[in-house]
Design an enzyme around this catalytic site. Structure first.
Site, short mmCIF file in Angstrom:
data_model
loop_
_atom_site.label_atom_id
_atom_site.label_comp_id
_atom_site.label_asym_id
_atom_site.label_seq_id
_atom_site.Cartn_x
_atom_site.Cartn_y
_atom_site.Cartn_z
N GLY A 83 -10.73 -119.86 16.81
CA GLY A 83 -10.95 -118.47 17.19
C GLY A 83 -12.05 -117.81 16.38
O GLY A 83 -12.85 -117.02 16.89
N THR A 84 -12.12 -118.15 15.10
CA THR A 84 -13.11 -117.51 14.23
C THR A 84 -14.53 -117.82 14.72
O THR A 84 -15.38 -116.93 14.82
CB THR A 84 -12.92 -118.00 12.78
OG1 THR A 84 -11.61 -117.60 12.34
CG2 THR A 84 -13.98 -117.43 11.85
N ASN A 165 -3.19 -108.85 16.46
CA ASN A 165 -2.41 -109.89 15.81
C ASN A 165 -1.29 -109.36 14.93
O ASN A 165 -0.31 -110.04 14.70
CB ASN A 165 -3.32 -110.81 14.98
CG ASN A 165 -4.37 -110.07 14.21
OD1 ASN A 165 -5.12 -109.27 14.76
ND2 ASN A 165 -4.42 -110.30 12.91
N GLN A 193 -4.42 -113.92 20.27
CA GLN A 193 -2.97 -113.68 20.15
C GLN A 193 -2.30 -113.53 21.50
O GLN A 193 -1.10 -113.73 21.64
CB GLN A 193 -2.71 -112.42 19.33
CG GLN A 193 -3.06 -112.56 17.87
CD GLN A 193 -2.05 -113.41 17.10
OE1 GLN A 193 -0.86 -113.40 17.38
NE2 GLN A 193 -2.54 -114.14 16.11
N HIS A 215 -4.40 -123.38 18.25
CA HIS A 215 -3.17 -123.48 17.45
C HIS A 215 -2.26 -122.26 17.59
O HIS A 215 -1.17 -122.22 17.03
CB HIS A 215 -3.49 -123.76 15.98
CG HIS A 215 -4.05 -122.62 15.18
ND1 HIS A 215 -3.32 -121.93 14.26
CD2 HIS A 215 -5.30 -122.07 15.16
CE1 HIS A 215 -4.08 -121.00 13.68
NE2 HIS A 215 -5.28 -121.07 14.22
N THR A 251 -21.31 -132.48 17.00
CA THR A 251 -20.73 -133.56 17.79
C THR A 251 -19.46 -133.07 18.47
O THR A 251 -18.63 -132.40 17.84
CB THR A 251 -20.41 -134.76 16.86
OG1 THR A 251 -21.64 -135.19 16.26
CG2 THR A 251 -19.77 -135.90 17.63
N CYS A 340 -3.85 -114.71 8.16
CA CYS A 340 -5.26 -115.07 8.05
C CYS A 340 -5.94 -114.36 6.88
O CYS A 340 -6.93 -114.83 6.38
CB CYS A 340 -6.01 -114.72 9.31
SG CYS A 340 -5.20 -115.28 10.77
#
Ligand code: PLP
Length: 396
Positions: A83-84, A165, A193, A215, A251, A340
């Site tokens: 997400g970041t 969040n 979220q 995740h 990659t 976080c």
């Protein structure tokens, strides 16, 4: 020591799905197969030999499956490290593209995750952009009118999260997107979220960019999705081989991408059922905990404006870190705010912006593995621990 004397292991009550979720079996199976467990080499998806082509098939299949689940075109899907990165790519990449046509203004809600908030602050501090921060209402939702009032002719990017969040407050991104349809500003939404419990249909939602993180809905850590609508100009944030659409270098992570797609599909399939199952539990926890004096539920009162998965409480008479530590000792995994940015004992910018008070904040977030037993244990343990902490008793 024989078995009968051994201390009984504490049953784990995992109520921190907003921080990270257990891996779904579908995602685990995809990881296993694409990590080469069957003996086949998974090559570099950019190599033209057979091993590379196999990996490329995994990536392109994953892209198609994600696109189908989101109602998007495969070309609009870029895999990221989470997400970041998806948020940074959207905010900086769209801002830089806007600057190429003279637009250097951003409109950003004051309750964004640091992945958006700090990206926008950096653009202002280091890159001569201007940011208008839009305050939320007291329940954490961001008023559409206030966003639209802040938009100017030179606005390059508007960024408003689908759901917050911490407070679980859901924003009306669809109305915002429709209102901005004819404006040159790009609209980004962080749906990290929201995705576990709210449908995302990019066939109808007119955003230009959207961020997901696997995740948070049963996929592995370290992979996410940036939806970037075709035709919307964007400048890459990292230079390199330009593997993904020329927008994202690095990659391809074939196994992670395949597992992300498996989680997207599984989450999409059980979303409606999850969204109808969770509020019974968050409401039960809320009903029990808010009967204690000095405990208040935060976030929107209207269930349609809050995530089914989140319960956010203010608790007076206890210290936040002591509370989450004591809960952890008792086997209850929960968050004092947002994991976080943990490590800082300061009130979060979200709670400050929404004017949420209280000595401690407690976020209980539920998800696809949550059971009745976990909820019942939490309804018993949380009041007991709050009472002990308030009485100054040791919690073991
Ligand atoms: N955006 C929101 C709303 C989040 O809650 C999080 C993580 O908690 C992120 C972005 C960052 O996602 P990731 O952990 O995949 O980098």
């Amino acid at each position: 020591m024989d078995g009968a004397d051994a201390p009984s292991p504490k049953v784990e009550v995992y109520l921190d799905h907003a921080a990270s979720t257990p891996l779904r079996p579908e995602a685990r199976a995809a990881l296993r197969s694409w990590l080469g467990e069957d003996g086949a080499v998974v090559g570099n998806a950019s190599s033209s030999h057979a091993a590379g082509r196999r990996a490329r098939v995994a990536v392109e299949e994953a892209r198609e499956r994600v696109a189908t689940a989101l109602g998007a075109h495969p070309h609009d899907i870029v895999f990221t490290s989470g997400g970041t990165e998806a948020d940074n790519l959207a905010v900086k990449g769209l801002a830089w593209a806007g600057a190429e046509s003279g637009r250097r203004h951003l409109v950003v809600s004051a309750v964004e995750h640091p992945a958006v908030r700090d990206a926008a602050s950096w653009l202002a501090d280091a890159q001569a952009f201007t940011v208008t921060w839009v305050a939320p209402d007291a329940d954490g939702t961001v008023p559409v009118d206030a966003i639209l009032d802040a938009v100017r002719d030179d606005t390059a990017v508007v960024s408003v999260m689908t759901a917050n969040n911490e407070l679980g407050a859901v924003n009306d991104v669809a109305t915002l997107a429709d209102a901005l349809a004819d404006h040159p500003a790009a609209l980004h939404t962080d749906a990290v979220q929201a995705f576990a419990t709210l449908p995302v249909d990019l066939g109808h939602l007119r955003v230009d960019a959207l961020a997901l993180s696997a995740h948070k809905f049963g996929g592995p850590q370290g992979v996410g999705v940036a939806y970037l609508r075709r035709g919307v100009p964007i400048v890459p944030i990292a230079h390199g081989g330009g593997q993904d659409r020329g927008v994202r270098s690095g990659t391809f992570a074939a196994a992670l991408d395949a597992a992300c797609a498996a989680a997207v599909e599984a989450a999409t399939l059980d979303r409606a059922e999850l969204a109808s199952r969770l509020p019974g539990w968050t409401d039960r926890l809320s009903a029990v905990l808010t009967t204690l004096h000095g405990v208040r539920r935060n976030g929107p009162a209207d269930p349609a404006r809050r995530l089914a998965s989140h319960l956010h409480l203010s608790i007076d008479g206890v210290e936040g870190e002591a509370l989450t530590f004591a809960l952890d000792q008792a086997g209850v995994r929960a968050s004092g705010g947002a994991a976080c940015s943990s490590g800082s004992a300061r009130a979060s910018h979200v709670l400050e912006a929404a004017g949420v008070d209280g000595d401690a904040a407690l976020r209980l977030s539920l998800g696809w593995t949550t059971t009745d037993e976990e909820v019942e244990r939490a309804t018993a343990l949380v009041p007991e621990i709050i009472a002990k902490l308030r009485a100054g008793e040791a919690v073991t």
